[in-house]
Design a protein around this motif. Structure first.
Motif, PDB file in Angstrom:
ATOM      1  N   SER A   1       0.834  -1.198   0.000  1.00 18.64           N
ATOM      2  CA  SER A   1       0.000   0.000   0.000  1.00 18.64           C
ATOM      3  C   SER A   1       0.873   1.254   0.000  1.00 18.64           C
ATOM      4  N   PRO A   2       0.632   2.199  -0.920  1.00 11.74           N
ATOM      5  CA  PRO A   2       1.407   3.438  -0.887  1.00 11.74           C
ATOM      6  C   PRO A   2       1.183   4.222   0.408  1.00 11.74           C
ATOM      7  N   ALA A   3       0.019   4.084   1.016  1.00 14.06           N
ATOM      8  CA  ALA A   3      -0.221   4.730   2.309  1.00 14.06           C
ATOM      9  C   ALA A   3       0.718   4.159   3.366  1.00 14.06           C
ATOM     10  N   ALA A   4       0.955   2.855   3.302  1.00 17.23           N
ATOM     11  CA  ALA A   4       1.893   2.227   4.237  1.00 17.23           C
ATOM     12  C   ALA A   4       3.309   2.715   3.991  1.00 17.23           C
ATOM     13  N   MET A   5       3.689   2.852   2.722  1.00 14.68           N
ATOM     14  CA  MET A   5       5.025   3.333   2.387  1.00 14.68           C
ATOM     15  C   MET A   5       5.238   4.765   2.898  1.00 14.68           C
ATOM     16  N   ALA A   6       4.219   5.614   2.747  1.00 15.55           N
ATOM     17  CA  ALA A   6       4.326   6.986   3.234  1.00 15.55           C
ATOM     18  C   ALA A   6       4.426   7.022   4.753  1.00 15.55           C
TER      19      ALA A   6
END
Length: 350
Positions: A247-252
Motif C-alpha cells: 500500500s502506498p499509504a503504508a510506504m508513506a
C-alpha cells in the motif's frame, strides 16, 4: 488452545469477557494500535487510498515507493532496496530468482518456509556442522554450482544472531547468503537497522537480506536488500512486474514515522532492561541479547501464567506436527506495572 479476539492484541486481550495481559505476538514496538501511528496511517490513506492494485512498472507511478526504498536502504546500510506486498512474498521472490541451474540451495537449521520454494522437497540441516560438511563435500565434487545458503537471522535458537559464529565455519567466500531479518529490522541495532551490516562484514560472495516490515515497523509490506546490480535484475522479474505493490499509504507512513520508531524503540529497550533486572537469572529462558523475546519449553509455566491472567505465544510451529513454541514477548506497549506482574507471576511458579 486457540482463542479468538475481535480487536488488535495490544498489551491486553479480552477472552470471553475476561481481560488478560498479553506477552506474545510480534508487534514489538506496539505500533498497530498506537493512536499516533494510526492517525498518521489514516492521513496517508486519505491521500493515497486504501491500496494500489497496479504494477510498479505501470506508466502511472507513485514516487513514495522510491522514497520508502531509499529510506530503508539508508537504514540498513545496503546499496538498494525493493519492496513488495509482504515479507513472505519477499522471501519467495528471492528464492525464485535464485532457483536456476546456476545455483545449489542449502538450508540452515530453523530456516523459515518463506525461503523454501518447495517445502516438501527441501529440508533444513539439523546442525551447522552437518551443513558445513555437506557444502564442502559439494564444492569438492565435479562441476559444482554456486551454493546458496538460506537462513533466518533471528531464529530464536540463539545460533545465528547476534554473532553468527556458526556461519564462520562455512566457505562463505564461495557462497551466496540469503538471510530473513523479519524479527530484526526495526528492533535490533542502534537505530533498528537489523543485521545487514553485521553480515556484510563476513567474507560472503553475495549477500541478500529479506524481511517483513509488519513486525518491527508496523506496516504490511516486505523488503529485499542487496547490491544495485542484482536488485535491478530482480525488478525485471515477472513476479515483481506482475504483482501489486505494498500500500502506498503504508510506504508513506514508513517514511514519516521515523521519529515515532525511535521513541518506541527506546521504550522497548527500557522495558527489556527492566524485565532482565527484575526476573533474575534463576528462571532459564532462551534469550538473544538485545531482542525482546524469551523462549522456553514448559507447558506447566504456560498454564501457570494463564491462570494468573497472562497469555503468551504458545502453539505448534511451523505446523501441527512441530514442537510447541512457547515465547514471552515484550513490547513497547507494556507498562512497568505489566512487567512487574509478569515477573512476580514467573517467580511464584514452582
Amino acid at each position: 488452545m486457540a482463542v479468538y479476539i475481535d480487536s488488535f492484541p495490544g498489551r491486553e486481550i479480552n477472552i470471553n469477557g475476561k481481560p488478560y495481559l498479553y506477552f506474545g505476538g510480534t508487534s514489538y514496538l506496539g505500533l498497530q494500535d498506537l493512536p499516533e501511528f494510526q492517525e498518521l496511517f489514516i492521513d496517508n490513506i486519505r491521500k493515497y487510498g486504501t491500496g494500489y492494485s497496479a504494477s510498479r512498472k505501470s506508466n502511472v507511478r507513485f514516487p513514495i515507493f522510491d522514497d520508502a526504498e531509499n529510506y530503508l536502504a539508508d537504514l540498513v546500510g545496503s546499496e538498494r532496496c525493493i519492496t513488495l506486498s509482504s515479507g513472505y512474498l519477499a522471501g519467495q521472490f528471492i528464492a525464485e530468482y535464485l532457483q536456476t541451474k546456476k545455483y545449489k540451495a542449502f538450508y540452515a537449521p530453523n530456516t523459515h518456509s518463506a525461503l523454501l520454494r518447495n517445502c516438501t522437497q527441501h529440508k533444513n540441516y539439523v546442525t551447522y556442522a552437518s551443513l558445513n560438511i555437506a557444502v564442502r563435500n559439494y564444492l569438492n565434487g565435479p562441476n559444482p554450482k554456486i551454493p546458496v545458503l538460506y537462513l533466518d537471522a533471528i531464529d530464536f535458537s540463539g545460533g545465528n544472531y547476534p554473532n553468527f559464529e556458526s556461519l564462520k565455519i562455512l566457505p562463505l567466500k564461495k557462497m551466496i547468503l540469503v538471510a530473513d531479518d523479519s524479527h530484526g529490522i526495526g528492533i535490533v541495532g542502534e537505530n533498528g537497522q537489523g543485521i545487514f551490516n553485521t553480515l556484510q562484514k563476513l567474507p560472503i560472495k553475495t549477500l541478500f537480506v529479506c524481511c517483513s516490515l509488519g513486525k518491527g515497523l508496523g506496516i504490511q509490506a516486505g523488503a529485499v536488500f542487496g547490491n544495485s546490480e542484482d536488485l535491478s535484475q530482480l525488478e525485471s522479474a515477472h513476479l515483481y512486474v506482475g504483482s501489486s505493490p505494498a500500500s502506498p499509504a503504508a510506504m508513506a507512513t514508513l517514511v514519516q514515522a521515523d521519529k515515532l520508531y525511535n521513541q518506541r524503540r527506546s521504550i522497548l529497550r527500557q522495558n527489556l532492561g527492566y524485565f532482565l533486572k527484575e526476573v533474575g537469572s534463576d528462571v532459564k529462558f532462551r534469550h538473544m541479547e538485545g531482542h525482546p523475546t524469551f523462549s522456553f519449553q514448559n507447558e506447566l509455566l504456560v498454564t501457570h501464567l494463564e491462570k494468573h491472567g497472562i497469555i503468551i505465544t504458545n502453539f505448534n510451529y511451523p505446523n501441527e506436527n512441530s514442537k510447541i513454541t512457547s515465547r514471552i514477548v515484550l513490547s513497547a506497549s507494556h507498562t512497568i506495572q505489566d512487567i512487574n506482574t509478569l515477573c512476580n507471576t514467573i517467580k511464584s511458579f514452582s
